[in-house]
Design an enzyme around this catalytic site. Structure first.
Site, PDB file in Angstrom:
ATOM      1  N   GLY A  77       0.814  -1.214   0.000  1.00  0.00           N
ATOM      2  CA  GLY A  77       0.000   0.000   0.000  1.00  0.00           C
ATOM      3  C   GLY A  77       0.845   1.260   0.000  1.00  0.00           C
ATOM      4  O   GLY A  77       1.941   1.285   0.555  1.00  0.00           O
ATOM      5  N   ARG A 141       1.420  -5.617  -5.060  1.00  0.00           N
ATOM      6  CA  ARG A 141       1.407  -6.549  -3.937  1.00  0.00           C
ATOM      7  C   ARG A 141       1.870  -7.958  -4.309  1.00  0.00           C
ATOM      8  O   ARG A 141       1.541  -8.922  -3.604  1.00  0.00           O
ATOM      9  CB  ARG A 141       0.000  -6.618  -3.333  1.00  0.00           C
ATOM     10  CG  ARG A 141      -0.443  -5.356  -2.616  1.00  0.00           C
ATOM     11  CD  ARG A 141      -1.589  -5.644  -1.664  1.00  0.00           C
ATOM     12  NE  ARG A 141      -2.111  -4.437  -1.048  1.00  0.00           N
ATOM     13  CZ  ARG A 141      -1.611  -3.906   0.073  1.00  0.00           C
ATOM     14  NH1 ARG A 141      -0.602  -4.473   0.682  1.00  0.00           N
ATOM     15  NH2 ARG A 141      -2.138  -2.815   0.571  1.00  0.00           N
ATOM     16  N   ASP A 172       5.008  -7.718   5.841  1.00  0.00           N
ATOM     17  CA  ASP A 172       5.073  -8.851   4.917  1.00  0.00           C
ATOM     18  C   ASP A 172       6.168  -8.647   3.868  1.00  0.00           C
ATOM     19  O   ASP A 172       6.931  -9.573   3.567  1.00  0.00           O
ATOM     20  CB  ASP A 172       3.729  -9.039   4.195  1.00  0.00           C
ATOM     21  CG  ASP A 172       2.662  -9.595   5.123  1.00  0.00           C
ATOM     22  OD1 ASP A 172       3.019 -10.351   6.041  1.00  0.00           O
ATOM     23  OD2 ASP A 172       1.479  -9.268   4.942  1.00  0.00           O
ATOM     24  N   LYS A 198       7.866   0.809   5.847  1.00  0.00           N
ATOM     25  CA  LYS A 198       6.774   1.621   5.311  1.00  0.00           C
ATOM     26  C   LYS A 198       5.438   1.050   5.736  1.00  0.00           C
ATOM     27  O   LYS A 198       5.294  -0.166   5.783  1.00  0.00           O
ATOM     28  CB  LYS A 198       6.845   1.603   3.785  1.00  0.00           C
ATOM     29  CG  LYS A 198       5.655   2.175   3.093  1.00  0.00           C
ATOM     30  CD  LYS A 198       5.025   1.226   2.073  1.00  0.00           C
ATOM     31  CE  LYS A 198       4.351   0.031   2.663  1.00  0.00           C
ATOM     32  NZ  LYS A 198       3.479  -0.716   1.768  1.00  0.00           N
ATOM     33  N   THR A 199       4.489   1.832   6.076  1.00  0.00           N
ATOM     34  CA  THR A 199       3.069   1.524   6.133  1.00  0.00           C
ATOM     35  C   THR A 199       2.352   2.568   6.970  1.00  0.00           C
ATOM     36  O   THR A 199       2.797   2.906   8.080  1.00  0.00           O
ATOM     37  CB  THR A 199       2.709   0.108   6.668  1.00  0.00           C
ATOM     38  OG1 THR A 199       1.282   0.002   6.710  1.00  0.00           O
ATOM     39  CG2 THR A 199       3.237  -0.223   8.052  1.00  0.00           C
ATOM     40  N   ASP A 201      -0.192   2.025   8.431  1.00  0.00           N
ATOM     41  CA  ASP A 201      -0.846   1.303   9.532  1.00  0.00           C
ATOM     42  C   ASP A 201      -0.106   1.466  10.865  1.00  0.00           C
ATOM     43  O   ASP A 201      -0.691   1.245  11.920  1.00  0.00           O
ATOM     44  CB  ASP A 201      -0.957  -0.192   9.218  1.00  0.00           C
ATOM     45  CG  ASP A 201      -1.800  -0.456   7.984  1.00  0.00           C
ATOM     46  OD1 ASP A 201      -2.369   0.501   7.432  1.00  0.00           O
ATOM     47  OD2 ASP A 201      -1.871  -1.625   7.554  1.00  0.00           O
TER      48      ASP A 201
END
Ligand code: FBP
Length: 544
Positions: A77, A141, A172, A198-199, A201
């Site tokens: 993402g 992805r 992941d 990175k994320t 979230d």
């Protein structure tokens, strides 16, 4: 391409670097490390990249480097600041030798396997400095995990003279980066692999990684929107706004937005799980807050809902675990989508089947079928905000009949996720990301592989940030994925005994009852430091 006024002015921003990266570096190595769990298994699976020390960079002596090329992949993402990781890496690699080249693999890990790439030239790079998005090379992805993918990768890496590959991704993707690093090290292919955290979230963090990039900007963007909704809500005084926030499993984003905006209610999935709450318990909790405010004539409010909530309701979590096992069987995999639903129903244990049948059909279908390539339930597709508001409405109707509630319950629904993933990076993310990328070039120059680029002490001014690397194996343990035990980076969920949650818990009763909204407003890039350079509340509380 036409540019906005902000884009033009922002292009000139020079991101800050930690002191140690301003000149030549030397690597100070710590003690051998261990994985966070399942040490024997992880050691066996990663014989070449296990146990390496944590390193920190300090000022060193100038050195000359023969020219080398580097590849970069954006994985998963989008998150604000990706372009700055690339510009930091670009500038870092060029500073080691101006003849060095940076190649970007297009649309994620698939670009490496399919040999789809482009050179990142100085002109191209300048178009993207300090901008949001991943559009310079695109993201994807595709899961890198098969030997034939690694072998296809090495062909193109050799052809382009690439000595190191930087993979920008979440837990992941960094797990896969580590598997690739181990594979190339075992085969003695001479290609290093470096990860970057990175994320949006915020769930890729631990003792070594303070935060994943993008979390800061995304939360500030959502908080601006939530603040605006709260002003509207407090002006019209006729709606309860149910706002779902991205974040996949962890509730870091919802919690951070709650700390910034002080909504009436914020659900925290990790607490729902810890207290073994049922869906009905969650609904009762919201309905009670609605009824309490209605009793004082306040038929309006805001509810923040983490997108992964449903997975954390224990009964649904148990159901998903069994669904994952059933769907991983070869029989299930050979079936079409509607046949899979019948297959699943025929194989679920009685208690799980009852929970499955109790869910609205659309939610049940999404839980049963929609998975991303890493096997995660696609929680962003589940309309939890509508599910909850409908269930709350039903409960309030019942309470009204019983004389326990007097009021009106009008609702509005929102889902904030994609709105924040490509926002122009805040000063924090612009500096942090540039530093992560620049630092990756120093890890490469020091011959490291299987490391993640890390920048620490980020609540201090940027010059005092600490730059270095952490072996990815150190963050791993074994978990069940697609029916099999796999080595993976341990996801960081909200800690209920951590400072951010504890602060929130000490305030929420007051926020539920009163209208204590805070309106953070839009991200500012120029102006007083307390407006422009503030880190997230989460980081501030964690560092206190
Ligand atoms: P990453 O973990 O890859 O950074 O992605 C985060 C995320 O934005 C989640 O918050 C969300 O659930 C998911 O991606 C949505 O995925 P997609 O972009 O494939 O719709």
């Amino acid at each position: 391409m036409e540019k906005s006024a902000l884009q033009i002015a922002r292009a000139a921003y020079k991101p800050k670097l930690p002191k140690a990266l301003l000149g030549p570096v030397a690597a100070r190595e710590g003690k051998p490390t261990q994985s966070v769990g399942d040490q024997d298994e992880i050691k066996k699976l990663f014989p070449n990249t296990y146990g390496m020390p944590v390193i920190e960079f300090e000022a060193g002596e100038p050195q000359t480097y023969a020219p080398f090329n580097v590849g970069i992949i954006l994985s998963g993402g989008q998150a604000p600041g990706g372009h700055n990781v690339i510009s930091g890496l670009f500038d870092g690699v060029k500073s080691l030798n101006p003849a060095n080249k940076l190649y970007g693999f297009i649309l994620g890990p698939g670009g490496l396997v399919d040999h789809n790439y482009m050179e990142i030239t100085p002109e191209l790079m300048d178009e993207y400095r300090n901008t949001g998005g991943f559009d310079i090379i695109g993201s994807g992805r595709t899961k890198l995990e098969e030997e034939d993918q690694f072998e296809k990768g090495i062909q193109i890496l050799r052809q382009l003279g690439i000595k190191a590959l930087v993979i920008i991704g979440g837990d992941d993707s960094n797990t896969n980066a580590c598997v690739l690093a181990e594979y190339y090290a075992a085969k003695k292919y001479g290609v290093q692999v470096i990860g970057c955290p990175k994320t949006i979230d915020g769930d890729l963090k631990n003792e070594q990684i303070e935060t994943s990039f993008g979390f800061d900007t995304a939360c500030k963007t959502y908080s601006e929107l939530i603040g605006n909704i709260q002003r509207d809500c407090n002006s019209a005084r006729k709606y309860w706004h149910f706002i779902k926030l991205m974040g996949r499993s962890a509730s870091h984003i919802a919690l951070e937005c709650a700390l910034q905006c002080q909504p009436n209610i914020c659900l925290v999935s990790e607490e729902v799980e810890a207290k073994a709450m049922s869906l009905d318990d969650v609904v009762t909790y919201i309905a009670q807050a609605v009824a309490n405010r209605a009793a004082e004539g306040n038929n309006y409010g805001t509810v923040l809902i983490p997108e992964g909530l449903i997975e954390f309701v224990p009964a649904i979590k148990k159901l998903i675990a069994e669904l994952n096992d059933i769907l991983a069987t070869p029989e299930a995999q050979n079936l079409g989508r509607s046949e899979q639903i019948d297959f699943v129903k025929a194989h679920l244990a009685k208690d799980n089947l009852a929970v499955f049948n109790s869910l609205p059909t659309s939610v049940a279908r999404q839980l049963a079928l929609d998975r991303d390539p890493h096997g995660n339930v696609q929680v962003s597709l589940i309309e939890t905000e509508k599910l909850l508001s409908q269930m709350v409405a039903a409960k309030l109707d019942q309470w009204k009949k019983e004389g326990k509630y007097v009021g009106k319950f009008g609702t509005q629904h929102h889902f904030f996720g994609y709105e924040g993933r490509c926002a122009a990076p805040s000063n924090y993310d612009a500096d942090y990301c540039y530093s992560l990328g620049y630092n990756a070039s120093r890890l490469i120059a020091n011959g490291k592989t299987g490391y993640m680029s890390v920048i620490k002490n980020t609540t201090a001014p940027a010059t005092d940030w600490v730059a270095g690397g952490v072996p990815i194996t150190m963050m791993m343990n074994m978990e069940k994925r697609n029916g099999k035990m796999k080595p993976v980076i341990r996801k960081a969920l909200v800690e209920l005994d951590g400072a951010p949650f504890k602060y929130f818990a000490s305030k929420r009763a007051e926020w539920a009852k009163q209208t204590a909204y805070v309106y953070p407003g839009p991200i500012q890039y120029w102006g007083p430091s307390e407006v422009c350079d503030q880190t997230t509340k989460t980081l501030q509380l964690e560092h206190k």
